[in-house]
Design a protein around this motif. Structure first.
Motif, PDB file in Angstrom:
ATOM      1  N   UNK A 227     -43.207  -0.381  27.860  1.00  0.00           N
ATOM      2  CA  UNK A 227     -42.091  -0.438  26.893  1.00  0.00           C
ATOM      3  C   UNK A 227     -41.178  -1.614  27.248  1.00  0.00           C
ATOM      4  N   UNK A 228     -40.862  -1.730  28.534  1.00  0.00           N
ATOM      5  CA  UNK A 228     -39.973  -2.821  28.968  1.00  0.00           C
ATOM      6  C   UNK A 228     -40.630  -4.187  28.760  1.00  0.00           C
ATOM      7  N   UNK A 229     -41.933  -4.253  28.998  1.00  0.00           N
ATOM      8  CA  UNK A 229     -42.633  -5.530  28.804  1.00  0.00           C
ATOM      9  C   UNK A 229     -42.526  -5.976  27.345  1.00  0.00           C
ATOM     10  N   UNK A 230     -42.667  -5.014  26.435  1.00  0.00           N
ATOM     11  CA  UNK A 230     -42.565  -5.359  25.002  1.00  0.00           C
ATOM     12  C   UNK A 230     -41.158  -5.811  24.635  1.00  0.00           C
ATOM     13  N   UNK A 231     -40.183  -5.126  25.189  1.00  0.00           N
ATOM     14  CA  UNK A 231     -38.785  -5.428  24.835  1.00  0.00           C
ATOM     15  C   UNK A 231     -38.294  -6.740  25.426  1.00  0.00           C
ATOM     16  N   UNK A 232     -39.004  -7.246  26.442  1.00  0.00           N
ATOM     17  CA  UNK A 232     -38.490  -8.426  27.158  1.00  0.00           C
ATOM     18  C   UNK A 232     -39.487  -9.578  27.155  1.00  0.00           C
ATOM     19  N   UNK A 233     -40.466  -9.520  26.282  1.00  0.00           N
ATOM     20  CA  UNK A 233     -41.490 -10.573  26.224  1.00  0.00           C
ATOM     21  C   UNK A 233     -42.134 -10.782  27.587  1.00  0.00           C
ATOM     22  N   UNK A 234     -42.556  -9.682  28.227  1.00  0.00           N
ATOM     23  CA  UNK A 234     -43.349  -9.815  29.456  1.00  0.00           C
ATOM     24  C   UNK A 234     -42.815  -9.107  30.678  1.00  0.00           C
ATOM     25  N   UNK A 235     -41.584  -8.668  30.660  1.00  0.00           N
ATOM     26  CA  UNK A 235     -41.050  -7.933  31.824  1.00  0.00           C
ATOM     27  C   UNK A 235     -39.693  -8.467  32.256  1.00  0.00           C
ATOM     28  N   UNK A 236     -39.018  -7.672  33.057  1.00  0.00           N
ATOM     29  CA  UNK A 236     -37.658  -8.033  33.485  1.00  0.00           C
ATOM     30  C   UNK A 236     -37.694  -8.966  34.701  1.00  0.00           C
TER      31      UNK A 236
ATOM     32  N   UNK B 199     -35.115   6.381  28.020  1.00  0.00           N
ATOM     33  CA  UNK B 199     -35.511   7.636  28.641  1.00  0.00           C
ATOM     34  C   UNK B 199     -37.040   7.675  28.617  1.00  0.00           C
ATOM     35  N   UNK B 200     -37.676   7.589  29.797  1.00  0.00           N
ATOM     36  CA  UNK B 200     -39.145   7.545  29.826  1.00  0.00           C
ATOM     37  C   UNK B 200     -39.786   8.705  29.066  1.00  0.00           C
ATOM     38  N   UNK B 201     -39.054   9.828  28.962  1.00  0.00           N
ATOM     39  CA  UNK B 201     -39.620  11.000  28.278  1.00  0.00           C
ATOM     40  C   UNK B 201     -39.732  10.782  26.774  1.00  0.00           C
TER      41      UNK B 201
ATOM     42  N   UNK C 120     -46.160   5.913  26.115  1.00  0.00           N
ATOM     43  CA  UNK C 120     -46.744   4.938  27.041  1.00  0.00           C
ATOM     44  C   UNK C 120     -45.845   4.736  28.249  1.00  0.00           C
ATOM     45  N   UNK C 121     -46.402   4.119  29.311  1.00  0.00           N
ATOM     46  CA  UNK C 121     -45.593   3.917  30.519  1.00  0.00           C
ATOM     47  C   UNK C 121     -44.352   3.081  30.212  1.00  0.00           C
ATOM     48  N   UNK C 122     -43.271   3.390  30.912  1.00  0.00           N
ATOM     49  CA  UNK C 122     -42.001   2.708  30.661  1.00  0.00           C
ATOM     50  C   UNK C 122     -42.116   1.214  30.992  1.00  0.00           C
ATOM     51  N   UNK C 123     -43.028   0.872  31.908  1.00  0.00           N
ATOM     52  CA  UNK C 123     -43.230  -0.557  32.221  1.00  0.00           C
ATOM     53  C   UNK C 123     -43.767  -1.291  30.992  1.00  0.00           C
TER      54      UNK C 123
END
Ligand code: NAD
Ligand code: ZN
Length: 378
Positions: free
Chosen positions: A255-264, A244-246, A250-253
């Motif tokens: 967050x996703x970059x951190x969780x996926x080692x660079x992005x989806x 949930x971006x809320x 920080x920007x959800x992009x």
């Protein structure tokens, strides 16, 4: 049928003006002309694009209109020159035609039929071609389909003939939402097995995109929505993680970059918000990440820094999931009958056409995925 060749008087939900409730009226539906088909609508659902026309955009085609483009029905009668359809056929009207003649229909690369929607309005049936009238006024045939009506007239290039055994109160969802989201993942993004995906917006379109990512073999599917009520459903369709971006500063992009080692590998925007479209692109990994825009808006420009694309990301869009409707929709009906895709799970409410304003309200408030309205008995 006894009604063939005659004007039919029936009920329809008329949008007289923007931002106002629809009004159930008696309307007249003229017999189909050359190449046209008159359809008895059995079931129709509300999609966000109907709301967009009614509430958000400044539609060129205007009002009064009969909205509705996600439906299934039975052919009542056909106009001169129609040979592929006959009275009693089960059909799904298509907001994107497939004429099979134009350079776009002949190319396997696209579903953008020349007769199709351009800049947000349907050319196949302009207001002047409307067969629907009420109180002496022509009703704009929204998307060339106008399914919020007991009867409607659609050009034969915009009708898919489907399996006679298909339950119309379920397969109506293949007229837009489910085909759109599923196809955006499978046909447009071409999600690969083992990949990581993010789907932004978990309405019917986004949930169908989640289902498409899973069908294509994605190993991780992030479901992103600002309404956490949507997360349980997303899990049922195959999402593995929820954001949930809320919940983040920080920007959800990022967050996703951190969780996926660079992005989806793949991101699908199923909201219709240019800010989310940017986030979706910037959530993709450099080098090969693909972002597909599915959400609908014609009000604002999209923006990003050129380096995002220079670094190897692809930004593309998907209309009706890339399906050529007359071929693709019957295939999707078969996939449902063979239990390869889900439909029942998208339906959160069942109503009648008389309750259309309640159905619109539920969607505005984010309280439904799809409301299916029964219109005429089969
Ligand atoms: P919907 O209203 O049911 O779902 C939209 C979802 O997005 C909701 O769950 C909402 O909570 C979520 N959302 C809103 N703002 C958000 C944000 N900032 N970040 C993350 N999530 C957010 O709508 P739907 O019927 O699923 O349609 C979705 C979009 O797809 C609409 O724009 C619709 O017009 C468009 N659409 C496109 C096509 C096509 O062919 N490309 C076809 C049909 C619909
Ligand atoms: Zn739709």
């Amino acid at each position: 049928m006894a009604t063939a060749g005659k004007v039919i008087t029936c009920k329809a939900a008329v949008a007289w003006e923007p931002n106002k409730p629809l009004v159930i009226e008696d309307i007249e539906v003229a017999p189909p002309q050359v190449g046209e088909i008159r359809i008895k609508i059995v079931a129709t659902a509300v999609c966000h694009t109907d709301l967009y026309y009614l509430l958000e955009s400044m539609p060129k085609a205007g009002f009064p209109a009969v909205l509705g483009h996600e439906a299934a029905g039975v052919v009542e009668s056909v106009g001169p020159g129609v040979t592929e359809f006959q009275s009693g056929d089960k059909v799904i009207p298509l907001f994107l035609p497939q004429c099979r003649q134009c350079r776009f229909c002949k190319s396997p690369k696209t579903n953008q039929c020349e007769l199709g929607m351009d800049a947000g309005h349907a050319d196949v049936m302009g207001p002047e071609d409307s067969r629907l009238t009420c109180k002496g006024k022509k009703l704009v045939p929204f998307a060339g389909t106008s399914t919020f009506s007991e009867f409607t007239v659609v050009n034969q290039v915009s009708v898919a003939k489907i399996d006679h055994a298909a339950p119309l109160d379920k397969v109506c969802l293949l007229g837009c939402g489910v085909s759109t989201g599923f196809g955006a993942a499978v046909n447009t993004a071409k999600v690969e097995p083992g990949s990581t995906c993010a789907v932004f917006g978990l309405g019917a379109i986004g949930l169908a995109a989640v289902m498409g990512c899973k069908f294509a073999g994605a190993k991780k599917i992030f479901a992103v929505d600002i309404n956490p009520d949507k997360f349980k459903k997303a899990k049922d369709f195959g999402a593995t993680d929820f954001l949930n971006p809320k919940d983040y500063d920080k920007p959800i992009s990022a967050v996703l970059a951190e969780l996926t080692a660079g992005g989806v590998d793949y991101a699908l925007e199923c909201v219709g918000n240019v800010g989310v479209m940017r986030s979706a692109l910037e959530s993709c990994v450099k080098g090969w990440g693909v972002c597909v825009l599915v959400g609908w808006t014609d009000m604002h420009d999209i923006a990003t820094r050129p380096i995002q694309l220079v670094a190897g990301r692809t930004w593309k869009g998907s209309f009706f999931g890339g399906f050529k409707g007359r071929d693709g929709v019957p295939d999707m009906v078969k996939a449902y009958m063979d239990k390869k895709v889900k439909l029942d799970e998208f339906i959160t409410h069942n109503m009648t056409l008389a309750q259309i304003n309640d159905a619109i309200e539920l969607m505005k408030q984010g309280k439904c995925i799809r409301t299916v309205m029964s219109v005429c008995p089969q």
